[in-house]
Every structure is written in C-alpha cells, then in structure tokens.
Design an enzyme around this catalytic site. Structure first.
Site, PDB file in Angstrom:
ATOM      1  N   LYS A   1       0.858  -1.188   0.000  1.00 58.90           N
ATOM      2  CA  LYS A   1       0.000   0.000   0.000  1.00 58.90           C
ATOM      3  C   LYS A   1       0.896   1.240   0.000  1.00 58.90           C
ATOM      4  CE  LYS A   1      -4.359   0.930   2.421  1.00 58.90           C
ATOM      5  NZ  LYS A   1      -5.068   0.688   3.677  1.00 58.90           N
TER       6      LYS A   1
HETATM    7  O1  G3P Z   1      -7.786   1.513   5.451  1.00 59.84           O
HETATM    8  C1  G3P Z   1      -8.148   2.772   5.026  1.00 59.84           C
HETATM    9  C2  G3P Z   1      -9.527   3.249   5.409  1.00 59.84           C
HETATM   10  O2  G3P Z   1     -10.479   2.266   5.216  1.00 59.84           O
HETATM   11  C3  G3P Z   1      -9.632   4.023   6.674  1.00 59.84           C
HETATM   12  O3  G3P Z   1     -10.937   4.224   7.136  1.00 59.84           O
HETATM   13  O4  G3P Z   1     -12.581   4.926   8.854  1.00 59.84           O
HETATM   14  O5  G3P Z   1     -10.136   5.445   9.178  1.00 59.84           O
HETATM   15  O6  G3P Z   1     -11.490   6.655   7.483  1.00 59.84           O
HETATM   16  P1  G3P Z   1     -11.300   5.389   8.216  1.00 59.84           P
END
Ligand code: G3P
Length: 218
Positions: A83
């Site tokens: 990533k």
């Molecule tokens: O892994 C990346 C993403 O899904 C993060 O989500 O909820 O931290 O904005 P969030």
C-alpha cells in the site's frame, strides 16, 4: 463485489474468514498501532488466514525508501499487496512495483483525477476514502461514481476498492455503482447480515414449529 476486512485484529479476521465470504484484508499504520502487535509478525499471521490480498502500507515518503520498505514487506508472503500513498513518490513506487508483478494498493485517494493517475501508474487497487470524504463536506459516493466512469471510459484494469466505509449504506451504494471491492470494518460486515424482519421471521417460524411437536433430527 469482493469483500475485504479493514483491520489488523487477527481474532476478527479469523472469525470473518470462517464465513467463506472474505476475499482479502486491508491494514494501515493506524490499524497496526491499534492492534498493539509487531507489524511484520501480525502481517505474516494475517497473510496465512486469507488467500486473497493483504494490504501492508509503507511509511516512507520518498520513492527510494518506499521501494526498500516494499521489498521487505513483499517477502512476507505471496499475497502481500503493497500500500502506497497517493503522492508523486507513491505513484513512482507503484509503477516500479507493479512492473515487477507486485500488487499495489494506492491509498488516500480523494479525487477522480488522483484515481486516474493511479490507474496510469498501473495500480492493482485504488482506495477512495468515502467516509473521510463525507466528513469533510464532499460526496464520497460521487467520487466512486466518477472513478467508475473514468476507468470504464479507458478500460483501466485497476480495481476500485471502496475504503473508509462507515455503514452498510456505503456498501450498498458502492455495489450499485460497481466498485470492485469494499473494505469494511468488522462491525460493518456483520451489519450486512442483519435485518430486523429476518430476526422477527425466525422467531415466528420457530414458535409455530414448536407447536407441531416435530423434530427434523431424530
Ligand atoms: O484503510 C483505510 C480506510 O479504510 C480508513 O478508514 O474509517 O479510518 O477513514 P477510516
């Protein structure tokens, strides 16, 4: 639509993998910190729990160091997907890695133009962050729609990985638009199974069944 779980909690991954519906896992530095586990160790464990891609994120900001970090990470297992952030250095790294046959997930995408760049760099996955987009007064679903349109216009094979999903409606809308993958926190995946009328229906059927005094298994 493929379902990935967005967590580094191995107990959760194990539990969800047992449903047979889990196609991969995404992690990020915040999720690794939350797990309290050693990055390499937990990533290796997760890679053994699912057959599909397991995203492990580099933390360097420059291309050369990103490549060095990616080289360490991709040796963990064959299903590691590197990533990288959506920056110039991240996309240079993406191009180099995918050119060598390594899967790359380009993360922190907040515009359709960024997604276009990632596809041109050969990304395996692009991760538009729906929830964070919404949080900041933009329309996360519109972003997914625009990326789908652009990728279809040019036949890009980069898969749209809807990320930062906060609730089941985000999954529904992403599926309607045709996102290839949804990565979800464990609670959202569990929420997809639920419906109050399903629970009520089971309750009613069982109550009536008991009145018959019968059993299927003797
Ligand atoms: O892994 C990346 C993403 O899904 C993060 O989500 O909820 O931290 O904005 P969030």
């Amino acid at each position: 639509m493929k379902f990935f779980v967005d967590t580094a909690d191995t107990a959760e991954i194990q539990d969800l993998a047992a449903t047979g519906l889990l196609d991969g896992v995404t992690t990020n530095p915040s999720l690794i910190a939350k797990s309290g586990r050693d990055f390499m160790e937990v990533t290796k464990e997760i890679c053994g729990m699912v057959d599909g891609p397991v995203s492990a994120e580099v933390v360097a900001l420059d291309h050369e160091t990103m490549l060095k970090e990616a080289d360490v990470l991709r040796k963990i297992a064959d299903n590691v997907c590197i990533k990288v952030p959506l920056t110039i250095d991240g996309l240079k790294t993406c191009k180099a890695l995918t050119g060598e046959g390594t899967m790359v997930n380009v993360t922190l995408c907040f515009s359709a133009n960024q997604a276009l760049l990632a596809a041109k760099a050969g990304a395996t996955f692009i991760s538009p962050f729906i929830g964070r987009h919404d949080d900041n007064g933009f329309d996360g679903m519109e972003l997914i729609e625009d990326i789908r349109l652009i990728y279809d216009n040019y036949d890009f094979s980069t898969e749209i990985l809807a990320a930062s999903i906060r609730h089941p409606v985000h999954v529904l809308e992403s599926a309607r638009i045709g996102a290839d993958v949804a990565t979800m926190p464990p609670a959202v995946i569990r929420g997809l199974f639920k419906h109050v009328l399903t629970d009520k229906g089971i309750e009613g059927f069982l109550a009536d069944w008991q009145k018959t005094g019968q059993a299927i298994l003797k």
